[in-house]
Design a protein around this motif. Structure first.
Motif, PDB file in Angstrom:
ATOM      1  N   VAL A   8      47.126  37.247  45.163  1.00  0.00           N
ATOM      2  CA  VAL A   8      46.362  36.018  45.022  1.00  0.00           C
ATOM      3  C   VAL A   8      46.314  35.586  43.565  1.00  0.00           C
ATOM      4  O   VAL A   8      46.357  36.414  42.651  1.00  0.00           O
ATOM      5  CB  VAL A   8      44.925  36.213  45.586  1.00  0.00           C
ATOM      6  N   LEU A  10      43.989  33.574  40.861  1.00  0.00           N
ATOM      7  CA  LEU A  10      42.592  33.193  40.708  1.00  0.00           C
ATOM      8  C   LEU A  10      42.186  33.147  39.238  1.00  0.00           C
ATOM      9  O   LEU A  10      42.678  33.939  38.435  1.00  0.00           O
ATOM     10  CB  LEU A  10      41.667  34.206  41.408  1.00  0.00           C
ATOM     11  N   GLY A  14      36.928  33.067  40.598  1.00  0.00           N
ATOM     12  CA  GLY A  14      37.470  33.455  41.894  1.00  0.00           C
ATOM     13  C   GLY A  14      37.672  34.957  41.997  1.00  0.00           C
ATOM     14  O   GLY A  14      37.497  35.554  43.073  1.00  0.00           O
ATOM     15  N   HIS A  18      36.236  37.330  45.038  1.00  0.00           N
ATOM     16  CA  HIS A  18      37.113  38.053  45.973  1.00  0.00           C
ATOM     17  C   HIS A  18      37.483  39.454  45.472  1.00  0.00           C
ATOM     18  O   HIS A  18      38.433  40.055  45.973  1.00  0.00           O
ATOM     19  CB  HIS A  18      38.391  37.238  46.190  1.00  0.00           C
ATOM     20  N   GLU A 250      48.380  30.824  46.217  1.00  0.00           N
ATOM     21  CA  GLU A 250      47.918  29.923  45.156  1.00  0.00           C
ATOM     22  C   GLU A 250      47.428  28.638  45.822  1.00  0.00           C
ATOM     23  O   GLU A 250      48.192  27.688  46.007  1.00  0.00           O
ATOM     24  CB  GLU A 250      49.028  29.615  44.151  1.00  0.00           C
ATOM     25  N   LYS A 254      39.673  27.842  46.036  1.00  0.00           N
ATOM     26  CA  LYS A 254      39.645  29.294  45.847  1.00  0.00           C
ATOM     27  C   LYS A 254      38.663  29.974  46.792  1.00  0.00           C
ATOM     28  O   LYS A 254      38.839  31.147  47.140  1.00  0.00           O
ATOM     29  CB  LYS A 254      39.281  29.627  44.398  1.00  0.00           C
ATOM     30  N   GLU A 255      37.655  29.249  47.234  1.00  0.00           N
ATOM     31  CA  GLU A 255      36.660  29.858  48.110  1.00  0.00           C
ATOM     32  C   GLU A 255      37.244  30.209  49.474  1.00  0.00           C
ATOM     33  O   GLU A 255      36.786  31.151  50.128  1.00  0.00           O
ATOM     34  CB  GLU A 255      35.460  28.920  48.281  1.00  0.00           C
ATOM     35  N   VAL A 257      40.524  30.984  50.145  1.00  0.00           N
ATOM     36  CA  VAL A 257      41.858  31.580  50.049  1.00  0.00           C
ATOM     37  C   VAL A 257      42.090  32.656  51.115  1.00  0.00           C
ATOM     38  O   VAL A 257      43.214  32.830  51.608  1.00  0.00           O
ATOM     39  CB  VAL A 257      42.096  32.139  48.632  1.00  0.00           C
TER      40      VAL A 257
END
Length: 271
Positions: A8, A10, A14, A18, A250, A254-255, A257
């Motif tokens: 990921v 971020l 982010g 996560h 990507e 972001k919340e 993902v």
């Protein structure tokens, strides 16, 4: 054969959100706080320290998205190339501070280039010459650091051009990245081949993939499953690559993902 583990991309906020999901599977991570000139020209070390604190216990493959706004790595203007050299070295400074082993940079090839490089004699070779002039110092330093610069498609209509550029450096520190949404835009809007062809063109030069979905019209950065990309075919192509590219989600939101990750996991393509 085990399914690939999704990574990921971020920023720090982010990463904090996560963190457990990333560390539980030691997912590949691409830090996205350091491509802004304002950050690189300022005191970014406290930000790097905050990121390192969040990565306590992390053993996955760590990379950053390098600077890209406002320039090309093959600018015709030598003064601009000097600025880009500075930005590349600043990005490598961040890699050194974080212990990152990969930095994403952007392809110089445009839609205009596809139609005009062969019309203007010598233009194709000159793009490569200018890119070498810009990146030579950064490539040497990356070699010494054990960092790989991966060149991401942006407008690229011919996926082979970027691969040829990467190979021209004859260096283990230069390889290829694919952004699936960018490739889908080029396929839908400019007549490029489908996304899986970008994987085939790259072969084992492929060391990094940005996974994002789109409608092919704009650079949406939607979660996989929200656009038109044929994900099963893309992952079949990725299965033929032995270079173990980092598969980095990507997405713009972001919340959410993990919803994109869950879609690919639900299709039986990744974990």
């Amino acid at each position: 054969m085990s399914l690939p583990v999704l990574g990921v991309a971020l920023p720090l906020e982010g990463l904090r959100q996560h963190r457990s999901w990333i560390l539980d599977s030691q997912r590949d991570l691409e830090v996205q706080d350091f491509f802004w000139a304002e950050v690189l020209n300022g005191d970014w070390k406290p930000l790097a320290e905050a990121i390192k604190a969040e990565l306590d216990g992390y053993r996955g493959r760590l990379g950053i998205h390098g600077p890209f706004w406002g320039f090309t790595i093959a600018s015709l203007d030598p003064d601009i190339r000097a600025v880009v050299r500075k930005r590349m070295m600043q990005g490598l400074d961040v890699c050194a501070a974080l212990g990152a082993t990969q930095m994403v940079i952007h392809s110089p090839y445009t839609t205009w280039d596809y139609n005009n490089l062969d019309y203007n004699p010598g233009s194709r070779d000159k793009v490569i010459e200018r890119a070498h002039d810009t990146l030579a110092e950064a490539v040497r330093r990356a070699e010494d650091m054990g960092v790989v610069l991966v060149i991401e498609n942006i407008e690229d209509r011919n996926p082979a051009e970027r691969v040829a550029l990467a190979k021209s450096f004859d260096s283990p520190a230069v390889r290829v990245s694919i952004d699936t949404g960018h490739a889908n835009y080029a396929y839908t809007s400019t007549g490029a081949p489908p996304v899986d062809y970008y994987v085939t063109a790259a072969g084992d030069m492929l060391h990094h993939v940005h996974l994002q979905d789109s409608d092919g019209y704009a650079d949406r950065h939607w979660n996989p499953g929200e656009g038109t990309i044929a994900w099963p075919q893309l992952f079949r192509a990725l299965a033929t690559v032995t270079s173990q590219p980092r598969l980095i989600l990507e997405v713009r939101n972001k919340e959410t993902v993990r919803a994109g990750a869950d879609h690919l996991i639900g299709l039986g393509l990744a974990q």
